[in-house]
Design a protein around this motif. Sequence first.
Motif, PDB file in Angstrom:
ATOM      1  N   PHE A 108       0.818  -1.223   0.000  1.00  0.00           N
ATOM      2  CA  PHE A 108       0.000   0.000   0.000  1.00  0.00           C
ATOM      3  C   PHE A 108       0.848   1.267   0.000  1.00  0.00           C
ATOM      4  O   PHE A 108       0.627   2.183  -0.797  1.00  0.00           O
ATOM      5  N   ARG A 109       1.823   1.340   0.880  1.00  0.00           N
ATOM      6  CA  ARG A 109       2.627   2.560   0.956  1.00  0.00           C
ATOM      7  C   ARG A 109       3.529   2.724  -0.258  1.00  0.00           C
ATOM      8  O   ARG A 109       3.879   3.838  -0.626  1.00  0.00           O
ATOM      9  N   MET A 110       3.888   1.619  -0.868  1.00  0.00           N
ATOM     10  CA  MET A 110       4.718   1.703  -2.076  1.00  0.00           C
ATOM     11  C   MET A 110       3.910   2.162  -3.289  1.00  0.00           C
ATOM     12  O   MET A 110       4.481   2.565  -4.304  1.00  0.00           O
ATOM     13  N   ARG A 111       2.601   2.121  -3.167  1.00  0.00           N
ATOM     14  CA  ARG A 111       1.734   2.562  -4.272  1.00  0.00           C
ATOM     15  C   ARG A 111       1.090   3.913  -4.010  1.00  0.00           C
ATOM     16  O   ARG A 111       0.674   4.590  -4.951  1.00  0.00           O
ATOM     17  N   HIS A 112       1.028   4.312  -2.728  1.00  0.00           N
ATOM     18  CA  HIS A 112       0.283   5.523  -2.405  1.00  0.00           C
ATOM     19  C   HIS A 112       1.058   6.543  -1.569  1.00  0.00           C
ATOM     20  O   HIS A 112       0.552   7.623  -1.311  1.00  0.00           O
ATOM     21  N   GLY A 113       2.248   6.219  -1.128  1.00  0.00           N
ATOM     22  CA  GLY A 113       2.962   7.120  -0.232  1.00  0.00           C
ATOM     23  C   GLY A 113       4.275   7.611  -0.801  1.00  0.00           C
ATOM     24  O   GLY A 113       4.524   7.596  -2.006  1.00  0.00           O
ATOM     25  N   ALA A 114       5.161   8.034   0.109  1.00  0.00           N
ATOM     26  CA  ALA A 114       6.452   8.592  -0.287  1.00  0.00           C
ATOM     27  C   ALA A 114       7.357   7.550  -0.926  1.00  0.00           C
ATOM     28  O   ALA A 114       8.293   7.891  -1.633  1.00  0.00           O
ATOM     29  N   HIS A 115       7.079   6.252  -0.673  1.00  0.00           N
ATOM     30  CA  HIS A 115       7.903   5.173  -1.209  1.00  0.00           C
ATOM     31  C   HIS A 115       7.322   4.624  -2.507  1.00  0.00           C
ATOM     32  O   HIS A 115       7.456   3.449  -2.813  1.00  0.00           O
ATOM     33  N   ARG A 116       6.661   5.473  -3.287  1.00  0.00           N
ATOM     34  CA  ARG A 116       5.929   5.030  -4.467  1.00  0.00           C
ATOM     35  C   ARG A 116       6.827   4.265  -5.442  1.00  0.00           C
ATOM     36  O   ARG A 116       7.922   4.709  -5.796  1.00  0.00           O
ATOM     37  N   ARG A 117       6.346   3.083  -5.852  1.00  0.00           N
ATOM     38  CA  ARG A 117       7.061   2.232  -6.809  1.00  0.00           C
ATOM     39  C   ARG A 117       6.106   1.844  -7.939  1.00  0.00           C
ATOM     40  O   ARG A 117       4.882   1.827  -7.746  1.00  0.00           O
ATOM     41  N   PRO A 118       6.636   1.488  -9.099  1.00  0.00           N
ATOM     42  CA  PRO A 118       5.774   0.957 -10.165  1.00  0.00           C
ATOM     43  C   PRO A 118       5.035  -0.281  -9.669  1.00  0.00           C
ATOM     44  O   PRO A 118       5.540  -1.020  -8.816  1.00  0.00           O
ATOM     45  N   ARG A 119       3.870  -0.548 -10.235  1.00  0.00           N
ATOM     46  CA  ARG A 119       3.014  -1.628  -9.765  1.00  0.00           C
ATOM     47  C   ARG A 119       3.745  -2.975  -9.759  1.00  0.00           C
ATOM     48  O   ARG A 119       3.700  -3.706  -8.767  1.00  0.00           O
ATOM     49  N   ALA A 120       4.426  -3.313 -10.845  1.00  0.00           N
ATOM     50  CA  ALA A 120       5.096  -4.608 -10.936  1.00  0.00           C
ATOM     51  C   ALA A 120       6.192  -4.737  -9.884  1.00  0.00           C
ATOM     52  O   ALA A 120       6.358  -5.795  -9.264  1.00  0.00           O
ATOM     53  N   GLU A 121       6.939  -3.666  -9.679  1.00  0.00           N
ATOM     54  CA  GLU A 121       8.010  -3.699  -8.681  1.00  0.00           C
ATOM     55  C   GLU A 121       7.437  -3.814  -7.270  1.00  0.00           C
ATOM     56  O   GLU A 121       7.953  -4.574  -6.436  1.00  0.00           O
ATOM     57  N   ALA A 122       6.351  -3.072  -7.010  1.00  0.00           N
ATOM     58  CA  ALA A 122       5.713  -3.119  -5.695  1.00  0.00           C
ATOM     59  C   ALA A 122       5.191  -4.523  -5.404  1.00  0.00           C
ATOM     60  O   ALA A 122       5.308  -5.034  -4.286  1.00  0.00           O
ATOM     61  N   ARG A 123       4.618  -5.164  -6.418  1.00  0.00           N
ATOM     62  CA  ARG A 123       4.112  -6.526  -6.239  1.00  0.00           C
ATOM     63  C   ARG A 123       5.260  -7.493  -5.931  1.00  0.00           C
ATOM     64  O   ARG A 123       5.143  -8.350  -5.052  1.00  0.00           O
ATOM     65  N   GLU A 124       6.363  -7.350  -6.632  1.00  0.00           N
ATOM     66  CA  GLU A 124       7.519  -8.228  -6.411  1.00  0.00           C
ATOM     67  C   GLU A 124       8.048  -8.083  -4.991  1.00  0.00           C
ATOM     68  O   GLU A 124       8.352  -9.081  -4.317  1.00  0.00           O
ATOM     69  N   ILE A 125       8.144  -6.847  -4.517  1.00  0.00           N
ATOM     70  CA  ILE A 125       8.618  -6.604  -3.150  1.00  0.00           C
ATOM     71  C   ILE A 125       7.629  -7.183  -2.148  1.00  0.00           C
ATOM     72  O   ILE A 125       8.017  -7.800  -1.154  1.00  0.00           O
ATOM     73  N   ALA A 126       6.334  -6.991  -2.412  1.00  0.00           N
ATOM     74  CA  ALA A 126       5.299  -7.494  -1.506  1.00  0.00           C
ATOM     75  C   ALA A 126       5.382  -9.009  -1.379  1.00  0.00           C
ATOM     76  O   ALA A 126       5.282  -9.564  -0.279  1.00  0.00           O
ATOM     77  N   ILE A 127       5.589  -9.704  -2.495  1.00  0.00           N
ATOM     78  CA  ILE A 127       5.681 -11.170  -2.459  1.00  0.00           C
ATOM     79  C   ILE A 127       6.910 -11.598  -1.665  1.00  0.00           C
ATOM     80  O   ILE A 127       6.852 -12.572  -0.896  1.00  0.00           O
ATOM     81  N   GLU A 128       8.002 -10.874  -1.818  1.00  0.00           N
ATOM     82  CA  GLU A 128       9.207 -11.200  -1.053  1.00  0.00           C
ATOM     83  C   GLU A 128       8.971 -11.011   0.442  1.00  0.00           C
ATOM     84  O   GLU A 128       9.413 -11.823   1.267  1.00  0.00           O
ATOM     85  N   LYS A 129       8.260  -9.940   0.829  1.00  0.00           N
ATOM     86  CA  LYS A 129       7.968  -9.712   2.246  1.00  0.00           C
ATOM     87  C   LYS A 129       7.009 -10.775   2.783  1.00  0.00           C
ATOM     88  O   LYS A 129       7.119 -11.202   3.939  1.00  0.00           O
ATOM     89  N   LEU A 130       6.082 -11.217   1.942  1.00  0.00           N
ATOM     90  CA  LEU A 130       5.185 -12.294   2.350  1.00  0.00           C
ATOM     91  C   LEU A 130       5.976 -13.580   2.591  1.00  0.00           C
ATOM     92  O   LEU A 130       5.727 -14.302   3.558  1.00  0.00           O
ATOM     93  N   ARG A 131       6.929 -13.851   1.718  1.00  0.00           N
ATOM     94  CA  ARG A 131       7.794 -15.016   1.935  1.00  0.00           C
ATOM     95  C   ARG A 131       8.538 -14.885   3.261  1.00  0.00           C
ATOM     96  O   ARG A 131       8.693 -15.866   3.996  1.00  0.00           O
ATOM     97  N   ARG A 132       8.973 -13.666   3.566  1.00  0.00           N
ATOM     98  CA  ARG A 132       9.766 -13.452   4.780  1.00  0.00           C
ATOM     99  C   ARG A 132       8.966 -13.750   6.037  1.00  0.00           C
ATOM    100  O   ARG A 132       9.537 -14.127   7.061  1.00  0.00           O
ATOM    101  N   VAL A 133       7.649 -13.606   5.979  1.00  0.00           N
ATOM    102  CA  VAL A 133       6.827 -13.911   7.148  1.00  0.00           C
ATOM    103  C   VAL A 133       6.175 -15.289   7.042  1.00  0.00           C
ATOM    104  O   VAL A 133       5.252 -15.611   7.787  1.00  0.00           O
ATOM    105  N   GLY A 134       6.652 -16.093   6.096  1.00  0.00           N
ATOM    106  CA  GLY A 134       6.212 -17.481   6.015  1.00  0.00           C
ATOM    107  C   GLY A 134       4.980 -17.738   5.182  1.00  0.00           C
ATOM    108  O   GLY A 134       4.352 -18.795   5.318  1.00  0.00           O
ATOM    109  N   LEU A 135       4.632 -16.814   4.286  1.00  0.00           N
ATOM    110  CA  LEU A 135       3.468 -17.001   3.427  1.00  0.00           C
ATOM    111  C   LEU A 135       3.917 -17.233   1.988  1.00  0.00           C
ATOM    112  O   LEU A 135       4.895 -16.650   1.525  1.00  0.00           O
TER     113      LEU A 135
END
Length: 258
Positions: A108-135
């Motif tokens: 959310f913050r990567m798409r709407h805040g100061a850390h704005r990233r392109p959609r594809a990049e934001a999704r890739e980072i999100a999936i990596e963070k999900l992996r980091r918490v065991g999902l």
Amino acid sequence: MTDANPPAPSRIALKGVRKSFGPKHVLRGVDLDVAKGESMVIIGGSGTGKSVTLKCVLGIIEPDAGEILINGARATARNREALLSRFGMLFQGGALFDSMLVWENVAFRMRHGAHRRPRAEAREIAIEKLRRVGLTPETADLFPAELSGGMQKRVGLARAIATDPEIIFFDEPTTGLDPIMAGVINELIRELVTEIGATAMTITHDMTSVRAIADRVAMIHEGEIRWQGAVGELDATEDPYVSQFIHGRAEGPIAAIR
């Protein structure tokens, strides 16, 4: 003579913070220092000022008096947005957006805040963070309602660390979880805070969480810091308020006041 082991600089400092709501004095002069890289857990009973303290640091509530310093600079309404961009937050109830996919919540913050990233990049980072918490990556395209309570909490944790924040806040991180899942979340919090090198501030009444994630503990009572020290000193303190609270005794000075 120079101290061979100087104290770590404060990442968060509260000095004489006061807050009232009408005639109700909630914070009566809170003084607290949280060092860089430290995990500070604030404990205390309901209505003692834990949540108000956290909201003051986040800038959601403005104190009536005193000051809050982040990295030595005073937190004000003017610099609030810049400060928030360096924070991460795990909310008590998860606070996920039901209409968004899991990965969109994490990013959310990567798409709407100061850390704005392109959609594809934001999704890739999100999936990596999900992996980091065991999902698994497959979780990314589900809606929050399709997840268990423990999985939703993990998604909230992934969102909290999505931008590698300097400071992470945890509001009752194990509320509503069974003991096994609570233990998993506690371990994840400890691992992630250490891995990122973040400073953590947690409010909770769950003593299992306290012992699992805290470096230092502060007890707030009647709007003041009653006691603070290393988590290893908690059980040895002779303070009757702290002793009653951490052992869950019905009798003691807290019950007498109520």
